[in-house]
Design an enzyme around this catalytic site. Structure first.
Site, mmCIF file in Angstrom:
data_model
loop_
_atom_site.group_PDB
_atom_site.id
_atom_site.type_symbol
_atom_site.label_atom_id
_atom_site.label_comp_id
_atom_site.label_asym_id
_atom_site.label_seq_id
_atom_site.Cartn_x
_atom_site.Cartn_y
_atom_site.Cartn_z
ATOM 1 N N CYS A 26 0.838 -1.186 0.000
ATOM 2 C CA CYS A 26 0.000 0.000 0.000
ATOM 3 C C CYS A 26 0.878 1.242 0.000
ATOM 4 O O CYS A 26 2.105 1.160 0.081
ATOM 5 C CB CYS A 26 -0.933 0.017 1.207
ATOM 6 S SG CYS A 26 -0.065 0.183 2.790
ATOM 7 N N CYS A 29 3.185 1.596 2.895
ATOM 8 C CA CYS A 29 4.413 0.795 2.760
ATOM 9 C C CYS A 29 5.457 1.563 1.955
ATOM 10 O O CYS A 29 6.643 1.576 2.302
ATOM 11 C CB CYS A 29 4.109 -0.529 2.057
ATOM 12 S SG CYS A 29 2.952 -1.610 2.919
ATOM 13 N N ASP A 444 11.285 24.487 -33.708
ATOM 14 C CA ASP A 444 12.452 24.901 -34.481
ATOM 15 C C ASP A 444 12.096 24.669 -35.945
ATOM 16 O O ASP A 444 11.366 23.734 -36.279
ATOM 17 C CB ASP A 444 13.662 24.067 -34.072
ATOM 18 C CG ASP A 444 14.846 24.322 -34.969
ATOM 19 O OD1 ASP A 444 15.271 25.483 -35.067
ATOM 20 O OD2 ASP A 444 15.346 23.351 -35.577
ATOM 21 N N ASP A 643 15.674 19.151 -32.580
ATOM 22 C CA ASP A 643 16.340 17.907 -32.964
ATOM 23 C C ASP A 643 17.065 17.250 -31.803
ATOM 24 O O ASP A 643 17.681 16.206 -31.963
ATOM 25 C CB ASP A 643 17.303 18.131 -34.138
ATOM 26 C CG ASP A 643 18.433 19.100 -33.795
ATOM 27 O OD1 ASP A 643 18.618 19.400 -32.599
ATOM 28 O OD2 ASP A 643 19.124 19.548 -34.717
ATOM 29 N N ASP A 647 19.389 22.183 -30.418
ATOM 30 C CA ASP A 647 18.438 22.996 -29.664
ATOM 31 C C ASP A 647 18.479 22.683 -28.177
ATOM 32 O O ASP A 647 17.496 22.918 -27.471
ATOM 33 C CB ASP A 647 17.019 22.768 -30.209
ATOM 34 C CG ASP A 647 16.908 23.172 -31.662
ATOM 35 O OD1 ASP A 647 17.274 24.303 -31.992
ATOM 36 O OD2 ASP A 647 16.461 22.340 -32.479
#
Length: 755
Positions: A26, A29, A444, A643, A647
């Site tokens: 859970c 835990c 771009d 790319d 960039d």
């Protein structure tokens, strides 16, 4: 932007590993495992995922050692199930989840024993028909219930006892207290009924309640474990892509060896219909390779000498011999698997709320259960003790925070896996949550919206010349030039497949043009500025030049013996999917921008062609990030599409970085979301998938919270004064189990996502 997975050098004291953790059930835990690991000296970060049952640990090797983690987990009541390096994810066999079979056998055992328990408790005439006295029936129910409690339900009692020894509480505590209280009450009523009689209370037994609580919760655990297995199917399918063996040519002989024995530099033979074993470069042969399992591209890609091939892709029609360049964990497939595993184990920020609630949830529930018992015992109707006990048990059982812990990780697991199948790598919970809130997406231009290389778009001849003449003459002169525009003209010429004539007296003026003698004719090929510099009149070509320039074309003039013969327009052409991709994103409510270093006229022309109205032109690479920062300061949530290499700063600045990549670059792109091919239609799919994942997570968390907010008061008996209705603890157990299964099943809907 999310932090990327880092490969730490051998000299660095920092290390990252993945630890398998058993015994988590859970959200409470998860919180306790994280606290346990973070308490180990030297641990810098510990992130635990309930759905994968793994802990990602970053630690200082000069202070901590993995053996300390194993010891800490065992002392905290959890099991240590091995480790692996976070950055060494090779192709390996998936270990089956042992919980599936374990819970299945325990559930079936409990179910078989529950049938006579249920009949003996609920079909009241049955004991009379069988000639059983009430006390004898109680002994029989005790004998049938005890194996259910202490074999089928053993994991709950072991977990509850370990939690008690640590002076803490978790989901096992709630189950053990709930089922155990009903069992002990019934045990006393069976063997010491006079204790109840002395108090004026008719002894009743609730063995059926204890047995059904254990049975229903085991059913939920079994179904939950099976669902978790389905949630991780995507990563299993990725791992199954690699072939087990490879045909290697060594010392002039071909031999078949296991994939693990292939080394960099080996020559590998692959025949039609076989899978390519590892990454490499073709040295012999020609074929077409189906790369759809890695890139999402549906059509096979032609391969010949010098071309790269990727492990796990399918050779279709011809035989190839290639030299291995990357094997094992360095393969593209291995890196993709690593990224998917890392993403599936991450947490979305929205999960922090669930974690904070889970940390205090169980103690609060225990307090509410005690309050419920005392309230019913002191103020409830007769029989007060029985009603107080049953309502307390109902509160303990129905309040388990399993659904809360599974709400986010299961959705992330399934969604990230589905994205990988579509060719979209999402690096975890944080980018998907930001992608859900996107307002602007910035493209771009070069290499993203466009093909990234110039192509001839227009050829306008002047009489008496023909279009083919202009291309042939320009190509003859440009064959010695290395300018990108010259390469575009040569590609257009090669499409016509005729031979180029000899060129003499070649002379180039850098950045302007070239002149040469071809077949006795003096040819000039260059820009309008070059012709003006040579004082050649281009007056009657100016309308054509102006039209092409306004359309964003680079203009090349061709002259023969001092007379203008034609005009060639060259441009970086749009990718075929670009206009439709932009339209789809606008229809999704996003504002689309184009970012370019080109002059305003060229950038505006391209933007108009693709359907973008917001243009940022003449932007230097170093300034792209600052332009995105301006949008962010205005409160916009931005995504940058580039790319993944050139960039980098802009991708890092944006709230979400989307990198178009292919092949070996896919696992290295500096982005939150990486597209495994250059197909632009994956961009709106990535945004739509992120939105759908967040919708699923929000639904899961809402129902998990709503379930507990409504169910606990009902279990405590708030409806009793109005309706006389009380929640049976067995029904509470079934409801609690189904809540977890419902959350996981809701997440599994993402497997069918296909925007």
């Amino acid at each position: 932007m999310t932090a990327q997975s880092t490969t730490v050098s051998a000299a660095s004291p920092q290390r990252q590993i993945v630890i398998g953790v058993g015994g988590m059930h859970c959200a409470a835990c998860v919180a306790r495992v994280e606290r346990t690991l973070q308490a180990v000296p030297g641990v810098q970060k510990a992130m635990v995922n309930l759905a994968t049952r793994q802990a990602h640990v970053t630690f200082d090797t000069s202070q901590a050692d993995p053996t300390q983690f194993a010891q800490a987990l065992q002392e905290a009541g959890f099991s240590y199930e091995g480790q692996e390096e976070l950055d060494t994810t090779g192709i390996q066999e998936i270990r089956p989840d042992p919980d599936i079979q374990d819970f299945k056998y325990r559930f079936l055992t409990a179910l078989i024993l529950n049938i006579p328990i249920f009949l003996g408790s609920m079909v009241h005439p049955l004991p009379h028909w069988l000639g059983l006295a009430p006390q004898t029936l109680h002994y029989l129910l005790f004998g049938l219930t005890t194996p259910v409690m202490f074999y089928a339900g053993a994991p709950f009692f072991r977990g509850g006892w370990k939690a008690t020894r640590r002076k803490s509480a978790d989901m096992n505590t709630l189950i053990a207290l709930g089922a155990g209280a009903a069992y002990i009450y019934s045990l006393i009523a069976t063997f010491w009924p006079h204790a109840f009689a002395a108090a004026g209370v008719i002894p009743e037994v609730y063995f059926d309640t204890s047995a059904m609580i254990i049975t229903f919760i085991l059913l939920g655990r079994w179904l939950e474990a099976r669902a978790r297995g389905r949630a991780s199917e995507a990563i299993q399918r990725l791992m199954a892509l690699a072939p087990p063996r490879a045909s290697v040519r060594r010392n002039g002989m071909e031999q078949e060896i296991p994939l693990s024995q292939v080394r960099v530099g080996d020559l590998i033979v692959v025949r039609p219909g076989e899978k390519i074993a590892v990454d490499g470069v073709v040295v012999e042969g020609a074929s077409a390779v189906d790369e759809s399992m890695l890139t999402g591209e549906s059509l096979p890609v032609s391969k010949g000498p010098g071309e790269e091939v990727w492990g796990a892709t399918l050779n279709t029609i011809g035989s190839l011999v290639f030299q291995a360049t990357r094997v094992g964990r360095d393969m593209v497939l291995s890196q993709i698997i690593h990224l998917v595993q890392e993403a599936q184990s991450s947490k979305a920020p929205i999960q922090r709320l669930a974690d904070q609630v889970a940390a205090i949830f169980v103690p609060v529930v225990l307090g509410l259960a005690v309050f419920t018992f005392l309230g019913w015992y002191w103020f409830g109707p007769s029989p007060a003790l029985s009603r107080a006990l049953m309502n307390m048990v109902a509160v303990l059982i129905i309040a388990c925070p399993c659904a809360l812990g599974l709400a986010t990780p299961t959705a992330v697991m399934v969604g990230v896996g589905r994205g990988t199948e579509l060719g979209i790598l999402i690096r975890g919970g944080e980018p998907l949550e930001r992608a859900y809130a996107l307002t602007d997406i910035i493209f771009d231009k070069t290499g993203t919206l466009t093909q990234g290389r110039p192509e001839v778009t227009d050829v306008i001849p002047f009489s008496p010349w023909q279009e083919e003449d202009i291309v042939n003459m320009a190509a003859a002169v440009e064959q010695r030039s290395e300018h990108p525009l010259a390469a575009a003209i040569l590609r257009r010429f090669q499409a016509g497949a005729s031979a180029l004539p000899e060129v003499t007296r070649f002379e180039a003026v850098p950045g302007l043009g070239v002149k040469a003698e071809v077949d006795g004719k003096q040819l000039l090929v260059g820009s309008p500025h070059y012709f003006s510099r040579l004082r050649m009149s281009i007056l009657y070509a100016e309308p054509t030049v102006q039209r092409l320039t306004q359309a964003g074309r680079s203009v090349i003039l061709v002259a023969v013996d001092g007379q203008l013969a034609g005009v060639i327009g060259v441009a970086d052409t749009l990718k075929p999917q670009a206009p439709q991709t932009v339209k789809t994103l606008i229809d999704m409510g996003l504002q689309v921008w184009m970012l370019s270093g080109d002059n305003t006229q060229t950038a505006t022309a391209v933007a108009h062609e693709v359907g973008v109205t917001k243009v940022l032109a003449e932007v230097l690479p170093a300034d792209k990030a600052s332009r995105i920062a301006e949008l962010q300061r205005r409160g916009r949530v931005t995504a940058m599409v580039g790319d993944g290499i050139n960039d980098g700063p802009a991708l890092a600045q944006a709230d979400v970085g989307l990198a178009l990549s292919s092949g070996a670059d896919v696992a290295l792109a500096a982005a939150d979301i990486t597209l495994m091919s250059d197909d632009l239609t994956l961009i709106p799919k990535a945004v739509a998938l992120s939105r759908q994942m967040m919708r699923i997570i929000r639904q899961n968390l809402f129902w998990a919270f709503f379930y507990n907010v409504v169910a606990i008061p009902v279990a405590a008996g708030v409806l009793y004064p109005l309706t006389g209705w009380l929640l049976n603890p067995a029904l509470a157990a079934m409801t609690m189990a189904l809540s977890s299964v419902t959350v996981v099943s809701n997440s599994l809907r993402l497997r069918r996502f296909n925007a």
